[in-house]
Write a protein that holds these residues in place. Structure first.
Motif, mmCIF file in Angstrom:
data_model
loop_
_atom_site.group_PDB
_atom_site.id
_atom_site.type_symbol
_atom_site.label_atom_id
_atom_site.label_comp_id
_atom_site.label_asym_id
_atom_site.label_seq_id
_atom_site.Cartn_x
_atom_site.Cartn_y
_atom_site.Cartn_z
ATOM 1 N N LEU A 185 0.820 -1.211 0.000
ATOM 2 C CA LEU A 185 0.000 0.000 0.000
ATOM 3 C C LEU A 185 0.857 1.266 0.000
ATOM 4 O O LEU A 185 0.570 2.224 -0.733
ATOM 5 N N MET A 186 1.889 1.276 0.808
ATOM 6 C CA MET A 186 2.776 2.440 0.855
ATOM 7 C C MET A 186 3.492 2.648 -0.475
ATOM 8 O O MET A 186 3.700 3.782 -0.898
ATOM 9 N N THR A 187 3.851 1.554 -1.151
ATOM 10 C CA THR A 187 4.487 1.663 -2.455
ATOM 11 C C THR A 187 3.543 2.285 -3.477
ATOM 12 O O THR A 187 3.937 3.160 -4.256
ATOM 13 N N VAL A 188 2.289 1.879 -3.456
ATOM 14 C CA VAL A 188 1.304 2.445 -4.375
ATOM 15 C C VAL A 188 1.082 3.928 -4.056
ATOM 16 O O VAL A 188 1.057 4.772 -4.966
ATOM 17 N N ILE A 189 0.929 4.265 -2.790
ATOM 18 C CA ILE A 189 0.722 5.664 -2.397
ATOM 19 C C ILE A 189 1.920 6.513 -2.800
ATOM 20 O O ILE A 189 1.769 7.623 -3.320
ATOM 21 N N GLY A 207 4.037 5.907 -5.219
ATOM 22 C CA GLY A 207 4.034 6.020 -6.675
ATOM 23 C C GLY A 207 3.050 7.064 -7.165
ATOM 24 O O GLY A 207 3.366 7.863 -8.064
ATOM 25 N N VAL A 208 1.865 7.098 -6.575
ATOM 26 C CA VAL A 208 0.866 8.107 -6.959
ATOM 27 C C VAL A 208 1.385 9.503 -6.627
ATOM 28 O O VAL A 208 1.239 10.440 -7.427
ATOM 29 N N ALA A 209 2.016 9.659 -5.473
ATOM 30 C CA ALA A 209 2.568 10.962 -5.090
ATOM 31 C C ALA A 209 3.664 11.393 -6.056
ATOM 32 O O ALA A 209 3.742 12.572 -6.430
ATOM 33 N N ARG A 210 4.501 10.463 -6.478
ATOM 34 C CA ARG A 210 5.566 10.798 -7.437
ATOM 35 C C ARG A 210 4.982 11.222 -8.783
ATOM 36 O O ARG A 210 5.461 12.173 -9.401
ATOM 37 N N VAL A 211 3.951 10.526 -9.242
ATOM 38 C CA VAL A 211 3.319 10.884 -10.511
ATOM 39 C C VAL A 211 2.716 12.278 -10.425
ATOM 40 O O VAL A 211 2.862 13.092 -11.347
ATOM 41 N N LYS A 212 2.060 12.583 -9.309
ATOM 42 C CA LYS A 212 1.485 13.915 -9.129
ATOM 43 C C LYS A 212 2.572 14.980 -9.112
ATOM 44 O O LYS A 212 2.412 16.056 -9.670
ATOM 45 N N ARG A 213 3.700 14.682 -8.471
ATOM 46 C CA ARG A 213 4.808 15.637 -8.429
ATOM 47 C C ARG A 213 5.367 15.862 -9.824
ATOM 48 O O ARG A 213 5.671 16.994 -10.201
#
Length: 109
Positions: free
Chosen positions: A76-80, A82-88
């Motif tokens: 779950l932390m890896t997915v979260i 990854g989503v944060a990196r994509v948004k950045r």
């Protein structure tokens, strides 16, 4: 790279920005990039410490619940993350587009 070398690089970059005669906006942007870089380094350090902790938990636990629960937590932390990196990345792209547009408007004048 040692802390002193990084500080020297930051001072040199700040001096170059000051020498260019545009202390206000460019210096503020430089400081914001430096803060973002520092935030990434702190996050990386925390993630490495968490990984070391997980390795210790995984090697010493006998409970299936703790083992699989921590594995699900890592996923779950890896997915979260990854989503944060994509948004950045998207936010940086938008900033670069805006910056390029301001350069174009400066050239037209």
């Amino acid at each position: 790279m040692s802390g002193n070398a990084e500080e020297g690089i930051a001072r040199t970059q700040a001096a170059a920005i000051k020498a260019s005669g545009t202390q206000g906006k460019e210096l503020e942007q430089h400081q914001q990039r430096s803060i973002a870089y520092l935030d990434e380094r702190i996050l990386t350090t925390v993630l490495v410490l968490a990984l070391i902790g997980l390795v210790i938990v995984w090697s010493s636990t006998s409970s299936k619940l703790v083992l699989y629960g921590s594995l699900v937590g890592v996923l779950l932390m890896t997915v979260i993350w990854g989503v944060a990196r994509v948004k950045r990345i998207e936010r940086l792209r938008q900033q670069r587009i805006e910056q390029a547009a301001s350069w174009r408007s400066d050239q037209v004048k």
